[in-house]
Design a protein around this motif. Structure first.
Motif, PDB file in Angstrom:
ATOM      1  N   VAL A   1      41.303  49.968  42.951  1.00  0.00           N
ATOM      2  CA  VAL A   1      41.183  48.712  42.902  1.00  0.00           C
ATOM      3  C   VAL A   1      41.773  48.194  41.456  1.00  0.00           C
ATOM      4  O   VAL A   1      42.228  47.160  41.466  1.00  0.00           O
ATOM      5  N   GLY A   2      41.533  48.790  40.454  1.00  0.00           N
ATOM      6  CA  GLY A   2      41.919  48.508  38.948  1.00  0.00           C
ATOM      7  C   GLY A   2      41.804  49.472  38.098  1.00  0.00           C
ATOM      8  O   GLY A   2      41.341  50.659  38.464  1.00  0.00           O
ATOM      9  N   ALA A   3      42.602  49.404  37.169  1.00  0.00           N
ATOM     10  CA  ALA A   3      42.556  50.648  36.143  1.00  0.00           C
ATOM     11  C   ALA A   3      42.933  50.297  34.691  1.00  0.00           C
ATOM     12  O   ALA A   3      43.718  49.272  34.567  1.00  0.00           O
ATOM     13  N   VAL A   4      42.688  51.088  33.853  1.00  0.00           N
ATOM     14  CA  VAL A   4      42.875  51.030  32.466  1.00  0.00           C
ATOM     15  C   VAL A   4      43.424  52.417  32.031  1.00  0.00           C
ATOM     16  O   VAL A   4      42.519  53.264  32.143  1.00  0.00           O
TER      17      VAL A   4
ATOM     18  N   ASP B   1      37.222  42.810  39.417  1.00  0.00           N
ATOM     19  CA  ASP B   1      36.473  42.403  40.438  1.00  0.00           C
ATOM     20  C   ASP B   1      37.208  41.871  41.426  1.00  0.00           C
ATOM     21  O   ASP B   1      37.679  40.677  41.068  1.00  0.00           O
ATOM     22  N   ARG B   2      37.299  42.392  42.454  1.00  0.00           N
ATOM     23  CA  ARG B   2      38.406  41.998  43.377  1.00  0.00           C
ATOM     24  C   ARG B   2      37.929  40.926  44.087  1.00  0.00           C
ATOM     25  O   ARG B   2      38.788  39.923  44.493  1.00  0.00           O
ATOM     26  N   GLU B   3      36.823  40.905  44.695  1.00  0.00           N
ATOM     27  CA  GLU B   3      36.300  39.655  45.413  1.00  0.00           C
ATOM     28  C   GLU B   3      36.300  38.431  44.346  1.00  0.00           C
ATOM     29  O   GLU B   3      36.162  37.305  45.115  1.00  0.00           O
ATOM     30  N   ALA B   4      35.928  38.418  42.980  1.00  0.00           N
ATOM     31  CA  ALA B   4      35.855  37.411  42.231  1.00  0.00           C
ATOM     32  C   ALA B   4      37.221  36.931  41.747  1.00  0.00           C
ATOM     33  O   ALA B   4      37.464  36.341  40.890  1.00  0.00           O
TER      34      ALA B   4
ATOM     35  N   THR C   1      41.356  44.269  32.218  1.00  0.00           N
ATOM     36  CA  THR C   1      41.829  43.868  31.117  1.00  0.00           C
ATOM     37  C   THR C   1      41.669  45.057  30.278  1.00  0.00           C
ATOM     38  O   THR C   1      40.651  45.769  30.444  1.00  0.00           O
ATOM     39  N   PRO C   2      42.156  45.050  28.982  1.00  0.00           N
ATOM     40  CA  PRO C   2      42.062  46.261  28.057  1.00  0.00           C
ATOM     41  C   PRO C   2      40.644  46.469  27.740  1.00  0.00           C
ATOM     42  O   PRO C   2      40.215  47.789  27.379  1.00  0.00           O
ATOM     43  N   ASP C   3      39.786  45.398  27.651  1.00  0.00           N
ATOM     44  CA  ASP C   3      38.542  45.797  27.164  1.00  0.00           C
ATOM     45  C   ASP C   3      37.366  45.566  28.264  1.00  0.00           C
ATOM     46  O   ASP C   3      36.178  45.471  28.034  1.00  0.00           O
ATOM     47  N   THR C   4      37.994  45.783  29.283  1.00  0.00           N
ATOM     48  CA  THR C   4      36.862  45.943  30.496  1.00  0.00           C
ATOM     49  C   THR C   4      35.925  47.020  30.098  1.00  0.00           C
ATOM     50  O   THR C   4      36.216  48.164  29.805  1.00  0.00           O
ATOM     51  N   LEU C   5      34.600  46.846  30.560  1.00  0.00           N
ATOM     52  CA  LEU C   5      33.754  47.920  30.361  1.00  0.00           C
ATOM     53  C   LEU C   5      33.498  48.526  31.739  1.00  0.00           C
ATOM     54  O   LEU C   5      33.749  47.868  32.917  1.00  0.00           O
TER      55      LEU C   5
ATOM     56  N   GLN D   1      38.897  38.804  39.498  1.00  0.00           N
ATOM     57  CA  GLN D   1      38.776  38.790  38.013  1.00  0.00           C
ATOM     58  C   GLN D   1      39.746  39.966  37.905  1.00  0.00           C
ATOM     59  O   GLN D   1      39.229  41.218  38.043  1.00  0.00           O
ATOM     60  N   PRO D   2      40.810  39.811  36.867  1.00  0.00           N
ATOM     61  CA  PRO D   2      41.712  40.832  36.558  1.00  0.00           C
ATOM     62  C   PRO D   2      41.133  42.085  35.468  1.00  0.00           C
ATOM     63  O   PRO D   2      40.283  41.643  34.861  1.00  0.00           O
TER      64      PRO D   2
END
Length: 397
Positions: A38-41, A60-63, A68-72, A65-66
Motif C-alpha cells: 500500500v505504501g513504503a518508505v 492511509d489508502r481510504e483517507a 511521507t518520509p516522516d510517517t510513523l 493520505q500519502p
C-alpha cells in the motif's frame, strides 16, 4: 553497471547512482501497481551517505493520505533492535553482564527445563534467543503460552510487563538454556531486565540509552504524532485489506502455528505493556540512524567491541528457521552462507524484519545500510514477503 563489485566498490559516478535509483523505483512501483504494497518508505545509505530515499504510496489508502518520509509505523520486531542496543549499552556501563544469570535482576524468573530442572538463563541467552523460550504465535491455538495467558506484545492484553514475564516463567522451556535456538519472547523478558537494571520504565530507559544520544525523537513506545501513523494492512490473497481491530494472521511458513495476534488499536492504548520485542512505534529515518551508528563502530551508543559481540554468530552449527543460511548474534540475524540464504549480501551482513511489513539489513563489507518500512504485512516482512527480496536484488544489481 552493478552497485557492488568486489569488496569495496566505488559509488561515485552519477550514472551508477541513477542506475541504482531506477532499479529500486521499479521494484517499488511494481509492488504498488500490483497492489501487493500500500505504501513504503525506503532508505539506502552507502558508506555513510544516503544515496536513495523515497516515500511512495499511501499511509492511509481510504483517507487518501500519502506516505511521507516522516510517517510513523508500528515496528513489531524492529523493536528488538532498540531493546537489544539498550541492553548492550547497560553491559558497557557495567549495569548488566552478558553471562550473568537473569535471576540477579529477576529473582523469580526460573522457568524449568523439559526435564524439570532449573538452569541459569543469562543475558546472552536472551539476546541470542537461546533461552528456551517461545512465542505464542509459533504454537497452536491451545498451546501452553496461550493457556498461560501470555501476550506476544502485538495484541490488546490487560497485563503489565512484569505480569507477562511472570506468566512466561510458568511455562516449561523448550530446551535447556544455551542448548538450541528458538525465536521468542526473550526480548520482552530483556525489557523487564532493563527496567530493573536502570530503575526506569522501559520507555524512559530506551529513550535515555538509545534515542537521546543520537538526537532522535520519533521512536518510542508511544506515538510521537498520531496524525503521522500509518494504517496497517494485511495480505488477504489479493489487494491488501485494512486490518481490523484484532487480526489473527496465519504464517504459512510455520507449520501448525495459530498465527500472529495483532491489534492496530494497541498503539493508542496507554495501558499496553511496553513490549521490547514488538511494541514500539517509529520512523524509518530513526532506524537508519541507529543502524548506521552500529555499522560505523557504535559511537555514541556502544563501543566497537560491543558491536563486534552483537554481530558475532552465537549459534554455530544450528539451523535457524525461517532463516536458512543465517545465524543469530545478539539481537538480529547474521549471514553465514549467501547461497543457502539465496541472498546477494556479503557474509556477515545483519538482517531482521517486522510483521507489520518491515525489513532492514546492514552489509558492512559493502558499506550498505538499508531500511524498508511498508504498511503491508506480511508482503513487506523479512522473512515471508517478496518485496524485501526484490528490493535487495535491485540494490545489488
Amino acid at each position: 553497471m552493478s552497485l557492488i563489485s568486489g569488496d569495496r566498490p566505488s559509488f561515485s559516478p552519477v550514472a551508477q547512482m541513477k542506475d541504482l535509483s531506477d532499479r529500486i523505483d521499479a521494484v517499488i512501483d511494481t509492488a504498488l501497481a500490483q497492489q501487493r504494497v500500500v505504501g513504503a518508505v525506503v532508505l539506502v545509505a552507502k558508506d555513510g551517505d544516503t544515496v536513495y530515499a523515497r516515500a511512495a504510496g499511501f499511509a492511509d489508502r481510504e483517507a487518501n493520505q500519502p506516505m511521507t518520509p516522516d510517517t510513523l509505523f508500528r515496528l513489531s520486531s524492529v523493536s528488538k533492535v532498540y531493546a537489544s542496543v539498550a541492553a548492550m549499552a547497560l553491559v558497557g556501563q557495567g549495569r548488566l553482564a552478558l553471562d550473568a544469570p537473569v535471576t540477579d535482576w529477576l529473582p523469580d524468573f526460573r522457568p524449568t527445563s523439559p526435564d524439570g530442572s532449573v538452569s541459569d538463563i543469562t543475558v546472552r541467552h536472551l539476546l541470542s534467543h537461546m533461552a528456551g523460550l517461545n512465542y505464542g504465535f509459533l504454537e497452536p491455538a491451545d498451546g501452553p503460552y496461550h493457556r498461560a495467558g501470555v501476550s506476544d506484545g502485538m495484541d490488546i492484553a490487560n497485563v503489565t510487563l512484569e505480569e507477562n514475564v511472570r506468566r512466561i516463567a510458568t511455562v516449561p522451556l523448550l530446551f535447556a538454556p544455551g542448548m538450541s535456538w528458538n525465536y521468542s519472547l526473550a526480548t520482552d523478558v530483556l525489557g523487564l531486565l532493563i527496567e530493573r537494571a536502570t530503575g526506569l520504565p522501559l520507555a524512559d530507559a530506551v529513550r535515555t540509552l538509545v534515542m537521546e544520544p543520537l538526537g532522535l525523537t520519533d521512536t518510542g513506545f508511544t506515538i510521537a504524532g498520531p496524525n503521522r501513523l500509518a494504517t496497517g494492512y494485511v495480505d488477504d490473497g489479493g489487494t491488501p485489506r485494512r486490518m481490523a481491530d484484532l487480526e489473527i494472521i496465519p504464517l504459512p511458513f510455520i507449520e501448525g502455528s495459530e498465527g500472529l495476534r495483532m491489534s492496530l488499536t494497541r498503539a493508542f492504548d496507554e495501558n499496553a505493556y511496553p513490549s521490547g520485542g514488538a511494541g514500539m512505534i517509529g520512523s524509518a529515518g530513526d532506524l537508519l540512524a541507529v543502524l548506521e551508528a552500529l555499522r560505523k563502530g557504535g559511537a555514541p551508543l556502544l563501543s566497537t567491541s560491543q558491536v563486534e559481540a552483537m554481530v558475532t554468530d552465537q549459534t554455530p552449527g544450528m539451523d535457524l528457521l525461517p532463516w536458512p543460511g543465517r545465524g543469530f548474534g545478539l539481537g538480529f540475524t547474521v549471514l553465514r552462507d549467501p547461497v543457502a540464504a539465496n541472498s546477494p549480501e556479503a557474509v556477515g551482513a545483519w538482517r531482521m524484519g517486522g510483521a507489520y511489513g518491515h525489513s532492514w539489513f546492514v552489509d558492512p563489507a559493502n558499506g550498505l545500510t538499508v531500511v524498508a518500512f511498508t504498511n503491508a504485512g506480511l508482503e513487506g516482512q523479512s522473512p515471508g514477503g517478496r518485496f524485501p527480496d526484490e528490493l535487495t536484488r535491485a540494490i545489488y544489481g
